[in-house]
Design a protein around this motif. Sequence first.
Motif, short mmCIF file in Angstrom:
data_model
loop_
_atom_site.label_atom_id
_atom_site.label_comp_id
_atom_site.label_asym_id
_atom_site.label_seq_id
_atom_site.Cartn_x
_atom_site.Cartn_y
_atom_site.Cartn_z
N ASP A 263 7.37 -11.39 -0.89
CA ASP A 263 7.72 -11.60 0.52
C ASP A 263 7.21 -10.42 1.34
N ILE A 264 7.25 -9.24 0.73
CA ILE A 264 6.82 -8.02 1.42
C ILE A 264 5.89 -7.26 0.47
N PHE A 265 4.77 -6.79 1.00
CA PHE A 265 3.82 -6.02 0.19
C PHE A 265 3.70 -4.62 0.78
N ILE A 266 3.84 -3.61 -0.07
CA ILE A 266 3.72 -2.23 0.43
C ILE A 266 2.68 -1.51 -0.45
N THR A 267 1.61 -1.03 0.16
CA THR A 267 0.56 -0.37 -0.63
C THR A 267 0.80 1.14 -0.63
N ALA A 268 0.59 1.74 -1.80
CA ALA A 268 0.78 3.20 -1.92
C ALA A 268 -0.11 3.72 -3.04
N THR A 269 -1.40 3.45 -2.94
CA THR A 269 -2.30 3.81 -4.03
C THR A 269 -3.27 4.93 -3.66
N ASN A 285 3.65 -18.32 2.98
CA ASN A 285 3.79 -18.32 4.44
C ASN A 285 4.84 -17.28 4.83
N GLY A 286 4.51 -16.44 5.81
CA GLY A 286 5.49 -15.46 6.31
C GLY A 286 5.45 -14.11 5.61
N ALA A 287 4.57 -13.96 4.64
CA ALA A 287 4.52 -12.68 3.90
C ALA A 287 4.19 -11.53 4.86
N ILE A 288 4.82 -10.38 4.58
CA ILE A 288 4.62 -9.19 5.43
C ILE A 288 3.83 -8.16 4.63
N LEU A 289 2.81 -7.59 5.27
CA LEU A 289 1.96 -6.60 4.58
C LEU A 289 2.03 -5.27 5.32
N CYS A 290 2.26 -4.20 4.58
CA CYS A 290 2.18 -2.89 5.23
C CYS A 290 1.71 -1.84 4.23
N ASN A 291 1.36 -0.68 4.79
CA ASN A 291 0.74 0.36 3.99
C ASN A 291 1.50 1.67 4.13
N ARG A 328 1.10 -18.24 7.83
CA ARG A 328 1.03 -17.04 8.66
C ARG A 328 1.33 -15.80 7.83
N LEU A 329 0.48 -14.82 7.97
CA LEU A 329 0.72 -13.52 7.31
C LEU A 329 0.89 -12.48 8.39
N TYR A 330 1.76 -11.51 8.13
CA TYR A 330 2.07 -10.52 9.17
C TYR A 330 1.67 -9.12 8.70
N LEU A 331 0.90 -8.46 9.52
CA LEU A 331 0.43 -7.10 9.20
C LEU A 331 1.14 -6.12 10.12
N LEU A 332 1.71 -5.05 9.52
CA LEU A 332 2.43 -4.06 10.34
C LEU A 332 1.54 -2.86 10.64
N ALA A 333 1.65 -2.38 11.86
CA ALA A 333 1.00 -1.13 12.31
C ALA A 333 -0.49 -1.07 11.94
N GLN A 334 -1.14 -2.21 12.06
CA GLN A 334 -2.60 -2.32 11.85
C GLN A 334 -3.04 -1.91 10.45
N GLY A 335 -2.08 -1.87 9.52
CA GLY A 335 -2.44 -1.44 8.15
C GLY A 335 -2.52 0.08 8.03
N ARG A 336 -2.12 0.78 9.11
CA ARG A 336 -2.07 2.25 9.01
C ARG A 336 -0.72 2.65 8.42
#
Length: 419
Positions: A263-269, A285-291, A328-336
């Motif tokens: 449901d939520i993806f958080i990148t930290a690599t 649908n509705g997944a949230i992506l952030c970094n 729909r996919l949602y990206l937070l803070a432009q991937g920054r």
Amino acid sequence: MKYKVKDIKLAPKGEQMIEWAELHMPVLATIREEFSRTKPLKGITVGAALHVEAKTAVLMRTLAEGGAEIALAGCNPLSTRDEVAAALAKDGFRVYAWRGESEVEYYANLNRVLDCRPRVLIDDGADMISLVHAKRPELISHIVGAAEETTTGVNRLRAMERDGTLKFPVIAVNDSPAKRLFDNRFGTAESTLQALMSITNTSISGKTVVVVGYGFVGRGIASRAKGLGAIVVVVESDAIKALEAAMDGFRVMRMSKAARIGDIFITATGNKNVIRAEHMRLMKNGAILCNAGHFNVEIDVEGLSKLAAKRREVLSDIEEFRLKDDRRLYLLAQGRLVNLAGEKSLGHPIEIMDMSFSLQALSVEYLLKHGSELEDKVYDVPVEIDHKVAELKLKSMGIELEELTSEQVRYLKSWQFGT
Ligand code: ADE
């Protein structure tokens, strides 16, 4: 030009933010007292590229109390708090930063700091250090050394050291064992999840949170997300870290599998394109992506925009990508990095940055004292600095360390005693 900020009239609000931060930074306050007596930085200019926010301002004031002139730029185009930049400028600091800098403006501001001919650099991400090496080599002989704040920056500097391109010593503040624990692990976890929750105002509890990367940052995020009631999945390419995640009780799988259930993806690599179009195609649908990593390279935003039939900002720092099949996919803070780049993001908790920035202040003092004895390499924070910061922090918390008896000290140093 003494400063370049968005609006100097924002200074009173920034002053309040700095005062609040100061109240919660007892370790830096102790160092500031020491610095005001000993003036170890007298007459030198410190050039800093940091997230320009309230805690950073407290570090700048501490260095100034030690006698330094300060020149400060941002280390991310979106993380500057304009109120804080204004307050520092009003105080007489040379500040060149505002939220929403273009790439050209970002580098112009780093160059403005370098125009002040700093003797010591403090960097977060190594953009300023690499700029000196690539474009301003005439300044190198004047620079005693630098201190680097973050994992990504240290990785870049180690690559420079390996290539033989690094031309002054750098202290890897990031790699201090204490910093990795309190800042990378606990600080990033709290600030990332805080930003995620305040930007979206949605719950973490009961959601499947996919944490990509199980280094210090990923570990912290995974454990705190679990504490908030998430079902946590970890994606990792390193065998030992993957094993650790599995033995910490997380489900570990490839991104191609995790993409279908998160449901939520958080990148930290710290690596690039760890979430790509091939994964986005599989997402719910509705997944949230952030970094949570330093640079905006971890989520392939270009790939995402190519997949999308429509793209729009639905709320501040939330962009909706409507795919051709209507998902729909949602990206937070432009991937920054979401914990600082969002309008509502506050960065790490103040007490965490109190310790990280105390390491920075003492590392700058160390570089001035010992820089000429050091080689053009990446150095660990001297152990005595690490211990001093940990001890000052414990003291401020009213925690006493157990004292070893002389018998115990002897025992630990001996080899003769066995079964
Ligand atoms: N505030 C200032 N610098 C920061 C950093 N590197 N990480 C999180 N919060 C910060």
